[in-house]
Write a protein that holds these residues in place. Structure first.
Motif, short mmCIF file in Angstrom:
data_model
loop_
_atom_site.label_atom_id
_atom_site.label_comp_id
_atom_site.label_asym_id
_atom_site.label_seq_id
_atom_site.Cartn_x
_atom_site.Cartn_y
_atom_site.Cartn_z
N PRO A 12 0.81 -1.21 0.00
CA PRO A 12 0.00 0.00 0.00
C PRO A 12 0.85 1.27 0.00
O PRO A 12 0.48 2.27 -0.61
N SER A 13 1.99 1.24 0.65
CA SER A 13 2.87 2.41 0.68
C SER A 13 3.37 2.76 -0.72
O SER A 13 3.38 3.93 -1.11
N ILE A 14 3.77 1.76 -1.48
CA ILE A 14 4.25 2.01 -2.84
C ILE A 14 3.13 2.55 -3.72
O ILE A 14 3.31 3.50 -4.47
N ILE A 15 1.95 1.95 -3.60
CA ILE A 15 0.81 2.44 -4.38
C ILE A 15 0.48 3.87 -3.98
O ILE A 15 0.25 4.73 -4.83
N GLY A 16 0.49 4.16 -2.68
CA GLY A 16 0.20 5.51 -2.20
C GLY A 16 1.21 6.52 -2.70
O GLY A 16 0.84 7.63 -3.11
N GLN A 17 2.48 6.16 -2.67
CA GLN A 17 3.51 7.07 -3.16
C GLN A 17 3.33 7.36 -4.65
O GLN A 17 3.46 8.51 -5.09
N ALA A 18 3.02 6.33 -5.41
CA ALA A 18 2.80 6.53 -6.86
C ALA A 18 1.61 7.44 -7.08
O ALA A 18 1.66 8.36 -7.91
N GLU A 19 0.54 7.21 -6.33
CA GLU A 19 -0.65 8.05 -6.47
C GLU A 19 -0.35 9.50 -6.10
O GLU A 19 -0.78 10.42 -6.79
N THR A 23 -0.62 12.77 -8.49
CA THR A 23 -1.38 13.96 -8.09
C THR A 23 -0.51 15.21 -8.17
O THR A 23 -0.98 16.26 -8.62
N ALA A 24 0.75 15.10 -7.77
CA ALA A 24 1.65 16.25 -7.84
C ALA A 24 1.88 16.69 -9.28
O ALA A 24 1.93 17.89 -9.58
N VAL A 25 2.01 15.73 -10.19
CA VAL A 25 2.17 16.06 -11.62
C VAL A 25 0.91 16.76 -12.12
O VAL A 25 0.99 17.78 -12.81
N LEU A 26 -0.25 16.24 -11.75
CA LEU A 26 -1.51 16.86 -12.16
C LEU A 26 -1.64 18.27 -11.57
O LEU A 26 -2.03 19.20 -12.27
N THR A 27 -1.31 18.43 -10.31
CA THR A 27 -1.38 19.74 -9.65
C THR A 27 -0.52 20.75 -10.39
O THR A 27 -0.94 21.89 -10.62
N ARG A 28 0.67 20.33 -10.78
CA ARG A 28 1.55 21.22 -11.54
C ARG A 28 0.91 21.61 -12.87
O ARG A 28 0.93 22.77 -13.27
N ALA A 29 0.32 20.64 -13.55
CA ALA A 29 -0.30 20.92 -14.86
C ALA A 29 -1.54 21.80 -14.72
O ALA A 29 -1.87 22.55 -15.63
N LEU A 30 -2.23 21.70 -13.57
CA LEU A 30 -3.44 22.50 -13.36
C LEU A 30 -3.14 23.91 -12.86
O LEU A 30 -4.03 24.76 -12.84
N ALA A 31 -1.90 24.16 -12.46
CA ALA A 31 -1.52 25.50 -11.96
C ALA A 31 -1.84 26.54 -13.03
O ALA A 31 -1.56 26.35 -14.21
N GLY A 32 -2.46 27.60 -12.62
CA GLY A 32 -2.82 28.67 -13.55
C GLY A 32 -4.18 28.47 -14.21
O GLY A 32 -4.65 29.34 -14.93
N THR A 33 -4.79 27.32 -13.97
CA THR A 33 -6.16 27.11 -14.45
C THR A 33 -7.10 27.35 -13.27
O THR A 33 -6.64 27.58 -12.15
N THR A 34 -8.37 27.27 -13.49
CA THR A 34 -9.33 27.39 -12.40
C THR A 34 -9.72 26.02 -11.86
O THR A 34 -10.57 25.94 -10.98
N LEU A 35 -9.12 24.97 -12.37
CA LEU A 35 -9.54 23.61 -12.03
C LEU A 35 -8.82 23.05 -10.81
O LEU A 35 -7.63 23.26 -10.63
N ASP A 36 -9.59 22.29 -10.02
CA ASP A 36 -8.99 21.47 -8.98
C ASP A 36 -9.06 20.02 -9.46
O ASP A 36 -9.55 19.74 -10.57
N GLU A 37 -8.59 19.11 -8.65
CA GLU A 37 -8.54 17.70 -9.07
C GLU A 37 -9.93 17.14 -9.40
O GLU A 37 -10.10 16.46 -10.41
N VAL A 115 4.56 12.01 -17.32
CA VAL A 115 3.99 10.67 -17.19
C VAL A 115 4.60 9.73 -18.24
O VAL A 115 4.97 8.59 -17.91
N ALA A 116 4.74 10.19 -19.47
CA ALA A 116 5.32 9.35 -20.52
C ALA A 116 6.75 8.96 -20.19
O ALA A 116 7.15 7.80 -20.41
N ALA A 117 7.52 9.88 -19.65
CA ALA A 117 8.90 9.57 -19.28
C ALA A 117 8.94 8.52 -18.17
O ALA A 117 9.76 7.58 -18.21
N ALA A 118 8.07 8.66 -17.18
CA ALA A 118 8.05 7.71 -16.07
C ALA A 118 7.60 6.32 -16.54
O ALA A 118 8.25 5.31 -16.25
N TYR A 119 6.52 6.27 -17.28
CA TYR A 119 6.00 4.99 -17.74
C TYR A 119 6.90 4.38 -18.81
O TYR A 119 7.00 3.17 -18.93
N GLY A 120 7.58 5.22 -19.56
CA GLY A 120 8.50 4.75 -20.59
C GLY A 120 9.71 4.04 -20.01
O GLY A 120 10.41 3.31 -20.72
#
Length: 148
Positions: A12-19, A23-37, A115-120
């Protein structure tokens, strides 16, 4: 020289860290938009439908997928309607507007690079195995949560 070895088993720790990293990648991409998760996932899932969807069914589907309270998903959907990223169609259907499609494309492009770099860095066969394992774990947890 330090060598990094992977964990002995999935936890569960590994899954949680990945999640949390996703979320941190998504938060960065959403910065400057009006959107939350919640708004992002609601927009993205409505876009994935590819056609207008019935509002209450979409709320129920997203709430089930995320384990969020349906009222929170409804609030996110209402915010997307208010912002013009979604629009109400005939009856109780909603669909993504051109502005919503444009914003989704921008967020996907920005987060997709990381994400592509990580999964690649992982072999396709290992990704397929991980997908099956995580889908099984998620299904079992959903069954347990449904019993409560």
């Amino acid at each position: 020289m330090t060598t990094t070895t992977g964990p002995a088993t999935l936890t569960p720790s590994i899954i949680g860290q990945a999640e949390k990293h996703h979320t941190a990648v998504l938060t960065r991409a959403l910065a400057g938009t009006t959107l939350d998760e919640k708004q992002w996932i609601t927009l993205n899932q409505t876009l994935a439908a590819g056609e207008p969807v019935e509002r209450s069914a979409q709320i129920a589907r997203i709430a089930g997928m995320t384990q969020w309270n349906p009222a929170d998903v409804d609030t996110a959907l209402a915010a997307l309607l208010d912002s013009g990223l979604l629009r109400a169609e005939s009856g109780s259907q909603v669909e993504v507007t051109e502005a919503g499609k444009t914003l989704a494309g921008k967020v996907r492009t920005e987060s997709g690079v990381i994400v592509a770099a990580a999964y690649g860095a992982v072999a396709p066969a290992d990704l397929a195995t991980a997908a099956r394992v995580l889908a099984t774990i998620t299904a079992r947890m959903a069954e347990e949560l449904a019993r409560a």
